[in-house]
Design an enzyme around this catalytic site. Structure first.
Site, PDB file in Angstrom:
ATOM      1  N   HIS A 128       0.846  -1.192   0.000  1.00 37.03           N
ATOM      2  CA  HIS A 128       0.000   0.000   0.000  1.00 37.03           C
ATOM      3  C   HIS A 128       0.879   1.238   0.000  1.00 37.03           C
ATOM      4  CE1 HIS A 128      -3.437   2.565   0.764  1.00 37.03           C
ATOM      5  NE2 HIS A 128      -2.796   3.104   1.788  1.00 37.03           N
ATOM      6  N   GLY A 161       3.024   5.138   4.712  1.00 33.44           N
ATOM      7  CA  GLY A 161       2.795   5.877   5.942  1.00 33.44           C
ATOM      8  C   GLY A 161       1.466   5.563   6.582  1.00 33.44           C
ATOM      9  N   SER A 194      -2.308   5.961   7.987  1.00 31.34           N
ATOM     10  CA  SER A 194      -3.518   6.403   7.298  1.00 31.34           C
ATOM     11  C   SER A 194      -3.846   7.854   7.649  1.00 31.34           C
ATOM     12  CB  SER A 194      -4.689   5.491   7.683  1.00 31.34           C
ATOM     13  OG  SER A 194      -5.886   5.911   7.061  1.00 31.34           O
ATOM     14  N   GLY A 195      -4.316   8.595   6.635  1.00 29.78           N
ATOM     15  CA  GLY A 195      -4.774   9.954   6.872  1.00 29.78           C
ATOM     16  C   GLY A 195      -3.699  11.013   6.846  1.00 29.78           C
ATOM     17  N   LEU A 196      -2.461  10.655   6.436  1.00 26.68           N
ATOM     18  CA  LEU A 196      -1.375  11.638   6.415  1.00 26.68           C
ATOM     19  C   LEU A 196      -1.250  12.350   5.067  1.00 26.68           C
ATOM     20  CD1 LEU A 196       1.472   9.961   8.513  1.00 26.68           C
ATOM     21  CD2 LEU A 196      -0.076  11.796   9.145  1.00 26.68           C
ATOM     22  N   GLY A 197      -2.086  11.990   4.100  1.00 26.46           N
ATOM     23  CA  GLY A 197      -2.093  12.721   2.837  1.00 26.46           C
ATOM     24  C   GLY A 197      -1.081  12.231   1.822  1.00 26.46           C
ATOM     25  N   ARG A 201      16.602  10.613  15.840  1.00 26.94           N
ATOM     26  CA  ARG A 201      16.633  11.851  15.068  1.00 26.94           C
ATOM     27  C   ARG A 201      17.733  11.802  14.010  1.00 26.94           C
ATOM     28  NH1 ARG A 201      17.158  18.056  17.479  1.00 26.94           N
ATOM     29  NH2 ARG A 201      17.300  19.078  15.443  1.00 26.94           N
TER      30      ARG A 201
END
EC number: 2.7.11.-
Length: 320
Positions: A146, A161, A163-166, A252
């Site tokens: 996906h 990534g 879901s919903g992160l565009g 990081r």
């Protein structure tokens, strides 16, 4: 996912325009297929094609003018034995190349044994190259992931990534910046050799990108032919995460490049935190440029570590 089988007739029809070949013998064996056990054991589809060879059976056998000379330039009993030996190789198909004239004994043997015999004017080398590429892709291990698969700055990048992160909106912005779409939502991945993963779009989703609130967009119609790609080699995975995920699961400044295993092939990976106000398209392109440098042997973080080590060494000498 198990590769689909292919028979002699399908192989013939799919390459009729390329080779301009014709069916000389064994036309009753149009359904003859590659041995499934041999396909499973082959390291790639390239192992299924070769010159006439008594060591590696079950392959598409290519017979050029040199092989024809071998089959005909001997005593009659030796020639008959050499032709008959081909049956023991159990080839799914025999291809007579170089415009060579088929020995009568070979044609008769193929008819008796019902082995498809194709004839073409194309050179042996070209026949082997084309068929190896075709069979490598056809019999490749495959899976579906996906995400949005794109050509970004010339390399294949899979954007994944939470879901919903565009991801699709990001894909649309990257297309508007001159990059190309391969597939949105579902990406078919094929391991075509030991170190190469190729990504393609499922036929149902070809050229389409879904953007929430707008619906399906035909990228090829809106942006033109140059905005879509048929396939790309997967070289980088860009994974989008939320702030809390980044802080919990990732360093990081990772000391070693992140990698993700895809069907046994390690693929370089970059993780980008998605928060309001960040230009994610610019960050993705920067990650791609950095990945290209790393593929060329340039590791900015390692260079910084070495620079830092030298600075500390010089400082200790001056203080001493």
């Amino acid at each position: 996912m198990k590769p689909q089988a292919i028979n002699a007739d399908a192989l013939f029809e799919s390459h009729r325009a390329i080779f301009g070949w014709h069916w000389l013998a064994g036309s009753g064996a149009a359904e003859r297929r590659f041995d499934e056990k041999v396909v499973r054991e082959a390291s790639s589809g390239a192992d299924l094609v070769g010159y006439l060879n008594y060591i590696h059976p079950y392959r598409v056998q290519i017979i050029g003018w040199r092989e024809v000379a071998y089959l005909t330039n001997a005593a009659p009993e030796d020639c008959a034995r050499r032709v008959a030996r081909i049956v023991t190789l159990e080839p799914p198909v025999i291809v007579l190349s170089d415009g060579a004239v088929a020995p009568d004994a070979l044609v008769a043997m193929c008819e008796r044994a019902q082995i498809p015999l194709f004839a073409t004017e194309t050179s042996s080398g070209q026949v082997i190259d084309v068929l190896r590429t075709f069979l490598s892709r056809h019999f490749a291990d495959r899976t579906t992931m996906h995400g949005v698969f794109m050509d970004i700055l010339g390399i294949g990048v899979l954007i994944t990534g939470e879901s919903g992160l565009g991801k699709s909106e990001l894909g649309l912005e990257l297309i508007s910046r001159g990059n190309g779409l391969v597939a949105d939502d579902a990406v078919d991945l094929y391991r075509i050799n030991q170190s190469t993963i190729e990504g393609r779009c499922p036929p149902l989703l070809q050229n389409l990108l879904e953007v929430r609130g707008i619906g399906l967009l035909d990228i090829r119609t809106i942006f033109g032919e140059s905005a879509v790609r048929r396939n790309m080699r997967l070289r980088l995975i860009v994974h989008l995460v939320r702030k809390e995920t980044m802080e919990r699961d990732y360093e990081r400044l990772p000391f070693e490049p992140l990698m993700q295993d895809v069907m046994g092939v390690p693929i370089q990976k970059s993780v980008i935190q998605v928060v309001a106000g960040r230009n994610i398209a610019v960050l993705v392109e920067a990650a791609v440029r950095n990945a290209i440098l790393m593929m060329r042997g340039v590791n900015t973080y390692q260079d910084f570590v070495e620079r830092h080590r030298r600075a500390m060494h010089e400082a200790s000498q001056q203080s001493g």
